[in-house]
Design a protein around this motif. Structure first.
Motif, PDB file in Angstrom:
ATOM      1  N   TYR A 177      32.611 -68.059  20.648  1.00  0.00           N
ATOM      2  CA  TYR A 177      31.391 -67.852  20.193  1.00  0.00           C
ATOM      3  C   TYR A 177      30.379 -66.989  19.471  1.00  0.00           C
ATOM      4  N   LYS A 178      30.910 -65.711  19.892  1.00  0.00           N
ATOM      5  CA  LYS A 178      30.165 -64.753  20.167  1.00  0.00           C
ATOM      6  C   LYS A 178      30.597 -63.640  18.864  1.00  0.00           C
ATOM      7  N   ALA A 179      31.842 -63.583  18.382  1.00  0.00           N
ATOM      8  CA  ALA A 179      32.451 -63.094  17.171  1.00  0.00           C
ATOM      9  C   ALA A 179      31.893 -64.332  16.080  1.00  0.00           C
ATOM     10  N   THR A 180      31.198 -64.455  16.007  1.00  0.00           N
ATOM     11  CA  THR A 180      30.860 -65.178  14.463  1.00  0.00           C
ATOM     12  C   THR A 180      30.010 -65.087  13.347  1.00  0.00           C
ATOM     13  N   ARG A 181      30.003 -65.511  12.008  1.00  0.00           N
ATOM     14  CA  ARG A 181      29.424 -64.409  10.843  1.00  0.00           C
ATOM     15  C   ARG A 181      28.311 -65.942  10.952  1.00  0.00           C
ATOM     16  N   ARG A 182      28.521 -66.763  11.239  1.00  0.00           N
ATOM     17  CA  ARG A 182      27.950 -68.240  11.006  1.00  0.00           C
ATOM     18  C   ARG A 182      26.552 -67.771  11.509  1.00  0.00           C
ATOM     19  N   PHE A 207      21.452 -72.836  17.067  1.00  0.00           N
ATOM     20  CA  PHE A 207      23.027 -72.481  17.869  1.00  0.00           C
ATOM     21  C   PHE A 207      23.854 -71.776  17.641  1.00  0.00           C
ATOM     22  N   TRP A 208      24.248 -71.424  15.957  1.00  0.00           N
ATOM     23  CA  TRP A 208      25.139 -70.709  16.224  1.00  0.00           C
ATOM     24  C   TRP A 208      24.207 -69.016  15.962  1.00  0.00           C
ATOM     25  N   HIS A 209      22.847 -68.838  15.734  1.00  0.00           N
ATOM     26  CA  HIS A 209      22.531 -67.470  15.286  1.00  0.00           C
ATOM     27  C   HIS A 209      22.159 -67.763  16.968  1.00  0.00           C
ATOM     28  N   TYR A 210      22.354 -67.968  18.125  1.00  0.00           N
ATOM     29  CA  TYR A 210      21.701 -67.897  19.431  1.00  0.00           C
ATOM     30  C   TYR A 210      23.307 -67.248  19.597  1.00  0.00           C
ATOM     31  N   CYS A 211      24.259 -68.228  19.213  1.00  0.00           N
ATOM     32  CA  CYS A 211      25.666 -67.217  19.756  1.00  0.00           C
ATOM     33  C   CYS A 211      26.121 -66.301  19.154  1.00  0.00           C
TER      34      CYS A 211
END
Length: 505
Positions: free
Chosen positions: A395-400, A405-409
């Motif tokens: 979840y943390k290693a994302t550029r989304r 939700f993905w901003h939070y992660c």
């Protein structure tokens, strides 16, 4: 000392956890003086969140003397070489987390350091082409390891299974009952404790059974009938790090082509699994209720099915975390009663398996030595934390940044243990395995590289190999890996020859 020996073990709850415990303990505790009784109610359904596993289940099945081909047949199973992650690092990207190694280690360091050196020289082939399991998964091929071919990628194939967990539990029940385990039908209505020490003395069921025991195994699922509702062991909430708290599971028709891998596709507020069986396909949408409601989640699940649904949706609620005392007094919790980590890396059954092994190593007598219990709980917590950190990485290693939700992660705080591991890798690509943890350097590299974490440097020893020797070795590994892929049979051909289920059509 014999007066202190455990004479009666009571397992509360069936399902995968209960029958795994019953089968293993009846196999290992081959002592006529110990009786094992399992209480379950057909009125209470079991939670079938995951039907996929990791390679360690092979050891459990071998312990029980289960023939592997028979196991695949009676569970409508398929083989699994890894997990494909779609849209995790960025929408449109995908990678496979394989169970087997990349290339081969050289000069005392992991292969990926040599590959990174060659990549910085601008001469590296794609890293996936050095991993036989990834190539085989992409080509829908499978075979078991040929251990006699030392030095060949064919000797390094590690695999697991995708199967019907309810059929597996049914088979384990048969093994357990053949070993003397007594199954009692009933729903527990009362738990009785010793007035002096608070230990569980007995349980009563709705059909009049009064069952006493020395050691109780709580496999009652999320509610933790003994470990929590009775003993108030506490629960440590990890939903800050793993915010998904809902899932909807549904079965669909079998795929036209059975893939030897599980797929996890990231979505706007979670992810969707696809698990291909011989008889059907397991699907589910794991999501965070803070960012998506149930109706929207169901619509999203149906929209992305690869075959027609054949079951009603099963709604599940959970909270990521761990029981503060997985073993408390004379109660040991297993499965969902001990904690929950979402099935992103198919670890649920493995955590049951290791808990059983840990319990057998620290098997008590009626005195229940607190030091043994404390050690068991410390090791259980460490294992859960290590798996937790690996899941958080996804979840943390994302550029989304395409949804709240993905901003939070992407921006959430993470445990120091994971932060340090990521920072070390970012600097020099080093990956460490602590305390014989479940996921090794191959797994950590697959996810970090697959989701766009690229190190600045590599291990300095990689520079000690002359350029021409490095290129020669890398080319040879690449060529041999490709040739190994060519000789592997198709996944479905392998199943048809060795372990086709009679009900798979």
């Amino acid at each position: 000392m014999s007066e202190h020996r455990i004479k009666k073990i009571v397992i509360v709850g069936g399902g995968t956890a209960g029958w795994m415990a019953a089968a293993a303990m009846s196999k290992l505790l081959h002592d006529d003086s110990i009786t094992i009784e399992l209480i379950e109610s057909e009125q209470i359904g079991t939670v079938g969140v995951g039907e996929a596993t990791i390679p360690h289940i092979l050891y459990f099945n071998r312990l029980l003397g289960i023939n592997e081909n028979d196991f695949v047949k009676f569970t409508n199973g398929t083989f699994k070489l890894g997990i494909e992650f779609v849209d995790w690092g960025q929408t449109g990207e995908s990678y496979i987390h394989p169970f087997g190694p990349y290339g081969m280690d050289m000069e005392g360091i992991h292969f990926h350091h040599m590959w990174l050196r060659q990549q910085k020289m601008g001469q590296a082939k794609p890293i996936d082409e050095f991993n036989l399991q990834i190539l085989a998964a992409q080509a829908n091929k499978f075979q078991r390891a040929q251990v006699e071919l030392q030095g060949s990628p064919l000797s390094t194939i590690a695999y697991a299974f995708q199967f019907d967990a309810m059929l597996y539990a049914r088979h384990l029940r048969g093994i357990a009952e053949a070993n003397g385990v007594v199954r009692t039908e009933g729903k527990i209505t009362r738990v009785n404790q010793h007035p002096e020490n608070g230990h569980i003395a007995s349980v009563d069921t709705d059909n009049g059974h009064h069952i006493e025991g020395d050691l109780f195994i709580d496999c009652s699922g999320f509610k933790g009938l003994l470990i929590e509702q009775t003993l108030n062991s506490g629960y440590e909430d990890w939903s800050h790090y793993l915010p998904c708290d809902r899932a909807i599971a549904v079965a669909s028709n079998k795929l036209d082509e059975l893939t030897p891998f599980t797929r996890a596709t990231a979505k706007s507020a979670g992810w969707q699994w696809r698990i291909p069986l011989q008889s059907r396909t397991g699907n589910g949408h794991v999501y965070c209720s803070k960012f998506m409601d149930d109706d929207t989640a169901l619509q999203s699940l149906y929209a992305d099915l690869n075959s027609e649904p054949i079951s009603e949706p099963n709604y599940l609620r959970f909270k990521a975390g761990i029981r503060k005392k997985p073993w408390n007094k004379n109660v040991v919790s297993l499965g969902l009663a001990s904690g929950f980590l979402e099935p992103l890396e198919s670890t649920s059954i493995h955590l049951i398996q290791t808990a059983i092994a840990r319990l057998m190593t620290n098997f008590p007598d009626k005195l229940f030595n607190q030091h043994d219990i404390d050690y068991y709980n410390e090791r259980t917590r460490l294992e859960y934390e290590q798996v937790r950190d690996f899941l958080i990485l996804h979840y943390k290693a994302t550029r989304r940044n395409d949804s709240p939700f993905w901003h939070y992660c992407r921006t959430m705080d993470i445990p120091d243990s994971l932060h340090k591991r990521i920072e070390i890798y970012k600097q020099n690509a080093r990956l460490y395995r602590h305390d014989n943890e479940l996921f090794n350097h191959v797994s950590w590299f697959a996810v970090m590289h697959g989701q766009g974490i690229h190190p600045e440097r590599y291990h300095p020893i990689a520079d000690m190999l002359p350029d021409d020797e490095l290129h020669r070795r890398m080319e040879e590994i690449h060529t041999v890996t490709g040739k190994c892929l060519q000789v592997m049979p198709g996944h479905e051909d392998f199943i048809a020859q060795h372990c086709k289920a009679s009900s798979s059509g």
